[in-house]
Design a protein around this motif. Structure first.
Motif, PDB file in Angstrom:
ATOM      1  N   ILE A  36      83.879  35.383 -18.173  1.00 55.72           N
ATOM      2  CA  ILE A  36      84.725  34.183 -18.130  1.00 55.72           C
ATOM      3  C   ILE A  36      84.033  33.025 -18.849  1.00 55.72           C
ATOM      4  O   ILE A  36      84.672  32.302 -19.631  1.00 55.72           O
ATOM      5  N   HIS A  37      82.771  32.856 -18.619  1.00 54.46           N
ATOM      6  CA  HIS A  37      82.021  31.783 -19.288  1.00 54.46           C
ATOM      7  C   HIS A  37      82.012  31.988 -20.803  1.00 54.46           C
ATOM      8  O   HIS A  37      82.041  31.025 -21.569  1.00 54.46           O
ATOM      9  N   ALA A  38      81.981  33.238 -21.217  1.00 55.25           N
ATOM     10  CA  ALA A  38      81.942  33.519 -22.659  1.00 55.25           C
ATOM     11  C   ALA A  38      83.226  33.097 -23.359  1.00 55.25           C
ATOM     12  O   ALA A  38      83.208  32.794 -24.562  1.00 55.25           O
ATOM     13  N   PHE A  39      84.342  33.070 -22.629  1.00 55.54           N
ATOM     14  CA  PHE A  39      85.633  32.801 -23.258  1.00 55.54           C
ATOM     15  C   PHE A  39      85.603  31.506 -24.069  1.00 55.54           C
ATOM     16  O   PHE A  39      86.029  31.472 -25.228  1.00 55.54           O
ATOM     17  N   TYR A  40      85.107  30.439 -23.485  1.00 54.99           N
ATOM     18  CA  TYR A  40      85.048  29.179 -24.239  1.00 54.99           C
ATOM     19  C   TYR A  40      83.684  28.929 -24.861  1.00 54.99           C
ATOM     20  O   TYR A  40      83.593  28.264 -25.900  1.00 54.99           O
ATOM     21  N   ALA A  41      82.619  29.463 -24.250  1.00 57.40           N
ATOM     22  CA  ALA A  41      81.296  29.285 -24.855  1.00 57.40           C
ATOM     23  C   ALA A  41      81.232  29.928 -26.240  1.00 57.40           C
ATOM     24  O   ALA A  41      80.544  29.445 -27.135  1.00 57.40           O
ATOM     25  N   ARG A  42      81.986  31.030 -26.424  1.00 53.32           N
ATOM     26  CA  ARG A  42      81.989  31.740 -27.700  1.00 53.32           C
ATOM     27  C   ARG A  42      83.392  31.754 -28.318  1.00 53.32           C
ATOM     28  O   ARG A  42      83.748  32.662 -29.049  1.00 53.32           O
ATOM     29  N   TRP A  43      84.149  30.721 -28.026  1.00 50.41           N
ATOM     30  CA  TRP A  43      85.543  30.634 -28.471  1.00 50.41           C
ATOM     31  C   TRP A  43      85.689  30.776 -29.986  1.00 50.41           C
ATOM     32  O   TRP A  43      86.649  31.392 -30.468  1.00 50.41           O
ATOM     33  N   THR A  44      84.734  30.257 -30.738  1.00 50.76           N
ATOM     34  CA  THR A  44      84.870  30.303 -32.202  1.00 50.76           C
ATOM     35  C   THR A  44      84.900  31.736 -32.727  1.00 50.76           C
ATOM     36  O   THR A  44      85.427  31.983 -33.820  1.00 50.76           O
ATOM     37  N   GLU A  45      84.362  32.679 -31.958  1.00 48.52           N
ATOM     38  CA  GLU A  45      84.381  34.078 -32.401  1.00 48.52           C
ATOM     39  C   GLU A  45      85.756  34.716 -32.265  1.00 48.52           C
ATOM     40  O   GLU A  45      85.974  35.842 -32.722  1.00 48.52           O
ATOM     41  N   MET A  46      86.693  34.009 -31.636  1.00 48.14           N
ATOM     42  CA  MET A  46      88.077  34.490 -31.537  1.00 48.14           C
ATOM     43  C   MET A  46      88.906  34.061 -32.741  1.00 48.14           C
ATOM     44  O   MET A  46      90.020  34.554 -32.936  1.00 48.14           O
ATOM     45  N   LEU A  47      88.384  33.146 -33.514  1.00 50.75           N
ATOM     46  CA  LEU A  47      89.128  32.594 -34.640  1.00 50.75           C
ATOM     47  C   LEU A  47      88.785  33.391 -35.898  1.00 50.75           C
ATOM     48  O   LEU A  47      87.658  33.341 -36.390  1.00 50.75           O
TER      49      LEU A  47
END
Length: 210
Positions: free
Chosen positions: A76-87
């Motif tokens: 869950i923490h990774a979702f926004y901590a690493r959000w740029t990797e979803m783009l």
């Protein structure tokens, strides 16, 4: 709807001009496909993410969901901590439509469901966003599509440049059916963007160059 020709185009961003997909990150974190699909459908799902698009702070959202699913707190923490990797960058066919309209001098705006905390990254790293006359970000407005109020707010922003603009002069392009239906209900022309070639053809049928 009147027979007035549309003169202004309003783009959604994700799924039309941007390739955004949580799977891009979570493939790295959850290798089993069925487990990954379950997590993204039941924990960090689209309904939860939409609340952040509506303005809920990312830290608050992360803390609440982590308390509810402590066994998944790291993910869950990774979702926004690493959000740029979803783009995954921009979508070439959508960008071709954007550029053709821009070249022809069509006024272009954007109306996006996007967190006000993550959107600055896109603004800083994708210069084409500065070529819109205005970009309305749901997280900044504390409203999300398909709420009718966010479309009205977009029209108000458009009228700062074009005081006489009417709903029937606007074309809205979005990949989510309910968002398109909401625009239709307010008198806008709207395209459910599932096939770029079909979107371009519809725009040409209304006299817009693509």
């Amino acid at each position: 709807m009147t027979n007035a020709s549309p003169t202004i185009v309003v783009f959604d961003l994700g799924g039309v001009l941007f390739d955004w997909n949580p799977d891009y990150l979570f493939r790295k974190l959850i290798t089993d496909e069925s487990e990954r699909k379950w997590f993204l459908a039941n924990v960090c799902n689209s309904e939860w993410n939409l609340q952040q698009d509506a303005g809920r702070p990312l830290s608050e959202a992360t803390a609440i969901l982590s308390a509810r699913h402590p066994e998944h707190a790291r993910l869950i923490h990774a979702f926004y901590a690493r959000w740029t990797e979803m783009l995954g960058g921009t979508l070439a066919e959508g960008m071709a439509i954007f550029e053709a309209l821009e070249t022809a001098g069509v006024p272009l705006y954007a109306l996006t469901n996007w967190s006000g905390e993550t959107f600055p990254y896109a603004r800083d790293n994708y210069p084409f966003l500065h070529r819109f006359k205005d970009v309305l970000v749901s997280g900044d407005e504390k409203l999300v599509k398909p709420d009718a109020r966010i479309y009205q707010r977009m029209l108000e922003r458009i009228r700062k440049h074009y005081p006489d603009a009417q709903p029937e002069q606007l074309v809205f392009i979005d990949d989510i059916r309910r968002n398109v239906d909401a625009a239709h209900a307010l008198g806008w022309r709207a395209i459910h963007h599932t096939d770029p070639a079909a979107t371009a053809a519809q725009l040409r049928s209304w006299g817009l160059p693509t």
